[in-house]
Design an enzyme around this catalytic site. Structure first.
Site, short mmCIF file in Angstrom:
data_model
loop_
_atom_site.label_atom_id
_atom_site.label_comp_id
_atom_site.label_asym_id
_atom_site.label_seq_id
_atom_site.Cartn_x
_atom_site.Cartn_y
_atom_site.Cartn_z
N LYS A 52 -9.13 -7.07 -4.05
CA LYS A 52 -9.04 -6.36 -2.76
C LYS A 52 -9.33 -4.88 -2.97
CE LYS A 52 -5.79 -9.66 -0.78
NZ LYS A 52 -4.39 -9.99 -0.49
N GLN A 72 1.53 -7.98 -0.89
CA GLN A 72 0.93 -9.12 -1.57
C GLN A 72 1.98 -10.21 -1.77
OE1 GLN A 72 -2.41 -9.49 -2.34
NE2 GLN A 72 -1.78 -11.58 -2.81
N ASP A 120 -2.78 -7.56 7.57
CA ASP A 120 -2.79 -8.99 7.28
C ASP A 120 -2.44 -9.81 8.52
OD1 ASP A 120 -3.68 -9.82 4.81
OD2 ASP A 120 -1.75 -9.55 3.80
#
Ligand code: NDP
Length: 279
Positions: A50, A93, A116
Site C-alpha cells: 500500500k 491494518q 477503508d
C-alpha cells in the site's frame, strides 16, 4: 470465456488517481496514515504494498507501526489523526492482535477519513444508498465489472461470504445497482443449488478451490476474492479456476484479479477524501 485482467484495470485506476492528484491544485499531497500493531508478516507485506502504490501516485504515507499498545492508546492516537488537518486518510491494518477490540478501534476513525469504508457510519450510509466511502475490495469488484461492461441490473447475484469487509458491502453495492442478491455463508443449506442460480457469483470465504465446476451455471460471471495457498504452497483463490473457467463468460484469476483492485481503490478513496475536505 474472458479472463478479467485486474492488474490492467488497477493500473488504470492508479493512473487516474495520479493524474487527479497532479492536477488538483491543492497546496499539498494527500496524506494517509496506516496503523499497524504487532508482529504479523502478512500485514507488514500488505502495508508495504500500500505504501509503495501510494507513493507512486503521489500520496504521502505514514506507517504508524506499534509493537504493542493498549486499546486506549491506539484510539487516542487515531483521535489525534482525526484532528490533524494534514491527514486525509486513516487506515487500520487488520487483523489487530486479539486483545484489541477491532470494531471499537475502527469506529474511532473519523468517517470522513475512513478510506477503508469500515466504520459503522460508512457501512450504514452504503446500505441506505447514500454517498459514502465504500470498502476497497467490493468497490474494486464493481469497477472491474463495469470496465468489462458486465450488466448488473436485474441479474441474479450470489455472494458467498458475509464478512463486513467483503460480503456485506458487496451485497449493498449490488442491491444499489438493482441486482437480485443472495448472500450465502457457512450455515447456508444447499450452497451448490444457490450458486447454480447465479448470473454473477462472487466468492469470499478463504477456502482454497472450494467452488467447483458443478456449482457454476453455464455462462456465469465468476469473481474470486479468496487469497489462499494450495497444497503446493502456490497462491490460489476460493474457486477451482482450471475447471470452473471453461463454464464462465468472465472470470477473475488469483493472483491478478481482485487483489490489485483493492490497493488501487485505496488510492482513489484517499484522493477523494482529501478532495471532499477541501471542496
Ligand atoms: P472472513 O473469514 O471474515 O469471512 C469468511 C466468510 O465465508 C464468512 O461469512 C463465512 O461464513 C463464509 N464461509 C466460510 N466457510 C464457508 C463455507 N464452507 N460455505 C459457505 N460460506 C463459508 O473472510 P474475509 O471476507 O475477510 O475474506 C475472505 C477471503 O477473501 C480470504 O481468502 C481473504 O484472504 C480474501 N480477501 C481478499 C481480498 C483481496 O483484496 N483480494 C481482500 C479481503 C479478503 P460465516 O459468516 O457463517 O462464518
Amino acid at each position: 470465456m474472458v479472463i478479467i485482467d485486474g492488474r490492467a484495470v488497477a493500473q488504470k485506476v492508479r493512473n487516474e488517481a495520479k493524474q487527479a492528484i497532479q492536477e488538483n491544485g491543492f497546496w499539498r499531497s494527500p496524506r494517509l496514515v496506516i496503523f499497524r500493531v504487532g508482529d504479523n508478516s502478512a500485514s507488514a507485506t500488505y502495508v508495504r504494498n500500500k505504501t509503495k502504490a501510494s507513493q507512486e501516485v503521489g500520496i504521502e504515507v505514514e506507517d504508524a507501526y506499534l509493537t504493542t499498545c493498549t486499546q486506549e492508546s491506539l484510539e487516542s492516537s487515531i483521535e489525534n489523526m482525526n484532528y490533524d488537518e494534514t491527514v486525509d486518510g486513516i487506515l487500520v491494518q487488520l487483523p489487530l492482535p486479539a486483545y484489541l477490540d477491532s470494531n471499537k478501534v475502527l469506529n474511532s476513525i473519523d468517517p470522513e477519513k475512513d478510506v477503508d469504508g469500515f466504520t459503522d457510519i460508512n457501512m450504514g450510509r452504503l446500505f441506505a444508498g447514500k454517498e459514502c466511502t465504500v470498502a476497497c475490495t467490493p468497490a474494486g469488484i464493481m469497477r472491474l465489472l463495469d470496465e468489462y461492461n458486465i450488466e448488473i441490473e436485474g441479474k441474479k447475484v450470489v455472494i458467498v461470504g458475509r464478512s463486513n469487509i467483503v460480503g456485506k458491502p458487496m451485497a449493498a453495492l449490488m442491491l444499489n445497482r438493482n441486482a437480485t442478491v443472495t448472500i450465502c455463508h457457512s450455515k447456508t443449506k444447499n450452497l451448490k443449488e444457490e450458486c447454480l442460480q447465479a448470473d454473477i457469483l462472487i466468492v469470499a470465504i478463504g477456502k482454497p478451490k472450494f467452488i467447483t465446476a458443478d456449482m457454476i451455471k453455464e455462462g456465469a460471471v465468476v469473481v474470486d476474492v479468496g487469497i489462499n495457498r494450495d497444497e503446493n504452497n502456490k497462491l490460489c483463490g476460493d474457486v477451482d479456476f482450471e475447471n470452473v473457467a471453461p463454464r464462465c463468460s468472465f472470470i477473475t484469476p488469483v493472483p491478478g484479479g481482485v487483489g490489485p483492485m483493492t490497493v488501487a481503490m485505496l488510492m482513489k478513496n484517499t484522493y477523494e477524501a482529501m478532495k471532499k475536505r477541501y471542496e
